[in-house]
Design a protein around this motif. Structure first.
Motif, PDB file in Angstrom:
ATOM      1  N   ASP A  49     -62.897  16.153   7.857  1.00 47.02           N
ATOM      2  CA  ASP A  49     -63.498  16.766   6.131  1.00 47.02           C
ATOM      3  C   ASP A  49     -62.702  18.128   5.998  1.00 47.02           C
ATOM      4  OD1 ASP A  49     -65.614  15.023   5.786  1.00 47.02           O
ATOM      5  OD2 ASP A  49     -67.405  16.327   5.886  1.00 47.02           O
ATOM      6  N   GLY A  50     -61.589  18.034   5.100  1.00 43.36           N
ATOM      7  CA  GLY A  50     -61.218  18.911   4.575  1.00 43.36           C
ATOM      8  C   GLY A  50     -59.635  19.021   5.025  1.00 43.36           C
ATOM      9  N   LEU A  51     -59.344  18.100   5.988  1.00 48.23           N
ATOM     10  CA  LEU A  51     -58.237  18.350   6.545  1.00 48.23           C
ATOM     11  C   LEU A  51     -56.787  17.092   5.696  1.00 48.23           C
ATOM     12  CD1 LEU A  51     -56.324  18.982   8.437  1.00 48.23           C
ATOM     13  CD2 LEU A  51     -57.239  16.912  10.090  1.00 48.23           C
ATOM     14  N   LEU A  52     -57.316  16.649   5.340  1.00 46.66           N
ATOM     15  CA  LEU A  52     -56.164  15.510   4.468  1.00 46.66           C
ATOM     16  C   LEU A  52     -56.443  16.164   2.737  1.00 46.66           C
ATOM     17  CD1 LEU A  52     -54.880  13.227   4.502  1.00 46.66           C
ATOM     18  CD2 LEU A  52     -56.556  11.990   3.067  1.00 46.66           C
ATOM     19  N   GLU A  53     -57.688  16.782   2.849  1.00 48.80           N
ATOM     20  CA  GLU A  53     -57.286  17.594   1.152  1.00 48.80           C
ATOM     21  C   GLU A  53     -56.233  19.322   1.316  1.00 48.80           C
ATOM     22  OE1 GLU A  53     -61.164  15.014   1.394  1.00 48.80           O
ATOM     23  OE2 GLU A  53     -60.016  16.816   3.164  1.00 48.80           O
ATOM     24  N   SER A  54     -56.363  19.837   3.133  1.00 40.37           N
ATOM     25  CA  SER A  54     -55.316  20.261   2.709  1.00 40.37           C
ATOM     26  C   SER A  54     -54.109  20.012   2.678  1.00 40.37           C
ATOM     27  CB  SER A  54     -55.837  21.708   4.463  1.00 40.37           C
ATOM     28  OG  SER A  54     -54.585  20.220   5.094  1.00 40.37           O
ATOM     29  N   PHE A  55     -53.517  19.488   3.122  1.00 39.61           N
ATOM     30  CA  PHE A  55     -52.296  18.195   2.959  1.00 39.61           C
ATOM     31  C   PHE A  55     -51.902  18.092   1.497  1.00 39.61           C
ATOM     32  CE2 PHE A  55     -49.771  14.900   2.229  1.00 39.61           C
ATOM     33  CZ  PHE A  55     -48.362  15.433   2.534  1.00 39.61           C
ATOM     34  N   GLU A  56     -52.901  18.109   1.574  1.00 39.58           N
ATOM     35  CA  GLU A  56     -52.689  17.371  -0.730  1.00 39.58           C
ATOM     36  C   GLU A  56     -53.014  19.037  -1.503  1.00 39.58           C
ATOM     37  OE1 GLU A  56     -55.154  13.216  -1.759  1.00 39.58           O
ATOM     38  OE2 GLU A  56     -56.460  15.232  -1.564  1.00 39.58           O
ATOM     39  N   GLU A  57     -53.523  19.673  -1.247  1.00 34.71           N
ATOM     40  CA  GLU A  57     -53.148  21.395  -2.043  1.00 34.71           C
ATOM     41  C   GLU A  57     -52.105  21.320  -1.136  1.00 34.71           C
ATOM     42  OE1 GLU A  57     -55.992  24.734  -1.915  1.00 34.71           O
ATOM     43  OE2 GLU A  57     -56.590  23.633  -0.963  1.00 34.71           O
ATOM     44  N   GLY A  58     -51.355  21.657  -0.073  1.00 33.45           N
ATOM     45  CA  GLY A  58     -50.712  22.260   0.541  1.00 33.45           C
ATOM     46  C   GLY A  58     -48.931  21.438  -0.494  1.00 33.45           C
ATOM     47  N   SER A  59     -49.286  20.286  -0.333  1.00 32.08           N
ATOM     48  CA  SER A  59     -47.667  19.503  -0.810  1.00 32.08           C
ATOM     49  C   SER A  59     -47.615  19.553  -1.799  1.00 32.08           C
ATOM     50  CB  SER A  59     -48.252  18.553  -0.102  1.00 32.08           C
ATOM     51  OG  SER A  59     -48.825  17.259  -0.432  1.00 32.08           O
ATOM     52  N   GLY A  60     -48.789  19.146  -3.113  1.00 32.30           N
ATOM     53  CA  GLY A  60     -48.745  18.959  -4.726  1.00 32.30           C
ATOM     54  C   GLY A  60     -49.339  17.892  -4.290  1.00 32.30           C
ATOM     55  N   LEU A  61     -48.871  16.608  -3.264  1.00 31.98           N
ATOM     56  CA  LEU A  61     -49.299  14.719  -3.117  1.00 31.98           C
ATOM     57  C   LEU A  61     -50.920  14.913  -3.522  1.00 31.98           C
ATOM     58  CD1 LEU A  61     -46.973  14.728  -0.471  1.00 31.98           C
ATOM     59  CD2 LEU A  61     -46.440  14.263  -2.730  1.00 31.98           C
ATOM     60  N   GLU A  62     -50.760  13.372  -3.911  1.00 33.72           N
ATOM     61  CA  GLU A  62     -52.177  12.867  -4.079  1.00 33.72           C
ATOM     62  C   GLU A  62     -52.008  11.734  -3.156  1.00 33.72           C
ATOM     63  OE1 GLU A  62     -55.377  10.864  -6.533  1.00 33.72           O
ATOM     64  OE2 GLU A  62     -53.174  11.994  -7.523  1.00 33.72           O
ATOM     65  N   VAL A  63     -53.435  11.853  -1.589  1.00 30.05           N
ATOM     66  CA  VAL A  63     -53.162  10.737  -0.902  1.00 30.05           C
ATOM     67  C   VAL A  63     -54.028   9.532  -1.707  1.00 30.05           C
ATOM     68  CG1 VAL A  63     -53.557  10.170   1.372  1.00 30.05           C
ATOM     69  CG2 VAL A  63     -52.205  12.258   0.735  1.00 30.05           C
ATOM     70  N   GLU A  64     -53.866   8.562  -1.537  1.00 32.16           N
ATOM     71  CA  GLU A  64     -55.032   7.294  -1.516  1.00 32.16           C
ATOM     72  C   GLU A  64     -54.573   6.534  -0.368  1.00 32.16           C
ATOM     73  OE1 GLU A  64     -53.485   4.976  -4.804  1.00 32.16           O
ATOM     74  OE2 GLU A  64     -54.255   6.313  -6.325  1.00 32.16           O
ATOM     75  N   HIS A  65     -55.908   6.099   0.611  1.00 28.80           N
ATOM     76  CA  HIS A  65     -55.737   6.202   1.467  1.00 28.80           C
ATOM     77  C   HIS A  65     -57.089   4.128   1.478  1.00 28.80           C
ATOM     78  CE1 HIS A  65     -59.089   5.270   5.125  1.00 28.80           C
ATOM     79  NE2 HIS A  65     -57.571   5.000   5.644  1.00 28.80           N
ATOM     80  N   VAL A  66     -55.835   3.010   1.896  1.00 27.65           N
ATOM     81  CA  VAL A  66     -55.844   1.368   2.277  1.00 27.65           C
ATOM     82  C   VAL A  66     -56.462   1.004   3.834  1.00 27.65           C
ATOM     83  CG1 VAL A  66     -55.469  -0.756   1.352  1.00 27.65           C
ATOM     84  CG2 VAL A  66     -55.086   1.317   0.327  1.00 27.65           C
TER      85      VAL A  66
END
Length: 366
Positions: free
Chosen positions: A64-81
């Motif tokens: 928990d929080g790891l992918l969100e840290s990438f989104e916050e730091g990169s400015g990208l939004e990640v969708e998972h399929v």
């Protein structure tokens, strides 16, 4: 009913049965203060923005929080399929290559990856500054993919069951064809399961072109059960999973015994047969035709980063591809890799995959 996959259940085991396994390198938990920030630029330069879609097999998990840290730091939004088992994932990638499912794929392994590479599914990309242990360039035929994790597919036995029955557990491929072990083994179908195909490759390597079909015929005659996927084999049929299964021999992973550890942490009730292992490597890659190539490359960089590599043992119960990452201490005792796993080259797999699966199906399924 929700089917619990090997990695998500393993993460629960880390919290419950083996809390010490969560101790990875670094002092800060992923995504918390002190974690390495993710730059808002790709490794090839340029600002990052928009959405990047990550396509994976069903067993993908991060803390928990790891992918969100990438989104916050990169400015990208990640969708998972999630697209099913690794075999189903590759099938979908090939079928949809003209209209890709997303931008990045994770979970294509060395048993299936050559098919996707041959079909032109990937845009070749390798992150900069990978640790030398990750192995770049990767195996011939899989260039342009990035190794993310590794593990050994092996037969596992319920040692508690064998002790209660007063039977010596099997230790080799050949043991399973003996009458003593009739009706005790469950494996997965190599046509639908990446562990199943890895195990088929192990037997091909062990017995050669002239002997592997005879071996499987003997297994089938000795009451072998075959399921479509790992979850059914382990959690429905295997007696050692604690969910009512009746077969004490199952195809799983060398790491599996680390989450059947007793409450006091002193022992495990299952064991991997390390003389039956095939070394599996799982990759990430940029999908050809991505709408966000810079974002896709940044996400592959993130999956190969020290943050994610350190999280892999606890969240996905595989070994990180980066061998410089510190491992949980208990893994040396309960989850060692095989010293001499069976291997088949990506080129041989690409050349013979369909033939081998057809021969296996004719021999085992009929």
């Amino acid at each position: 009913m929700t089917i619990r996959t090997r990695r998500t259940l393993a993460a629960l085991a880390v919290v419950g049965l083996v809390p010490a396994l969560a101790a990875c390198s670094g002092d800060d938990a992923p995504g918390e203060a002190g974690s390495t920030p993710v730059p808002a630029e790709s490794s090839t330069g340029g600002e990052l923005s928009g959405t990047v879609t990550l396509v994976t097999h069903d067993s993908f998990a991060l803390s928990d929080g790891l992918l969100e840290s990438f989104e916050e730091g990169s400015g990208l939004e990640v969708e998972h399929v999630a697209a099913g088992d690794a075999g189903a994932l590759v099938n979908q990638l090939v079928l949809t290559q003209d209209s890709p499912l997303g931008d990045v794929v994770y979970g294509v392994d060395n048993t299936f990856a050559s098919r996707a590479v041959e079909a032109g599914v990937f845009e070749p990309y390798t992150p900069a500054d990978l640790d030398p242990s990750v192995g770049t360039p990767v195996e011939e035929g899989l260039e342009g993919l990035t190794p993310i994790d590794r593990g050994d597919v092996c037969l596992n036995v319920d040692t508690a069951w064998f002790e209660e029955e007063g039977i010596e557990p099997p230790s080799t491929f050949e043991d399973l064809t003996q009458e003593t072990y009739a009706d005790l083994t469950v494996v997965t179908n190599p046509a639908t399961s990446s562990p199943g195909f890895a195990f088929l490759l192990a037997t091909i390597s062990a017995f050669g072109e002239d002997g592997w079909q005879d071996y499987w015929a003997e297994l089938a005659d000795n009451g072998l059960r075959v399921t479509d996927g790992w979850s059914d084999a382990y959690y429905v049929d295997f007696s050692g999973a604690g969910e009512g299964g009746e077969r004490p021999v199952v195809l799983s992973y060398a790491t599996s015994p680390a989450f059947t550890v007793t409450e006091d942490g002193s022992a495990t009730t299952t064991a991997a047969l390390l003389d039956t292992c095939f070394r599996q490597v799982e990759y990430a890659g940029v999908l050809a035709g991505t709408d966000n190539p810079a974002g896709a490359r940044a996400l592959v960089d993130f999956l190969a980063s020290e943050q994610v590599q350190a999280d892999i043992p606890a969240s996905m119960y595989m070994y990180p591809a980066d061998e410089s990452v510190e491992l949980p201490a208990e893994w040396e005792e309960f989850a060692p890799l095989a010293e001499d796993p069976y291997e088949v080259s990506a080129q041989e797999i690409a050349e013979h995959r369909d033939e081998w699966i057809q021969q296996w199906t004719a021999t085992v399924i009929g």
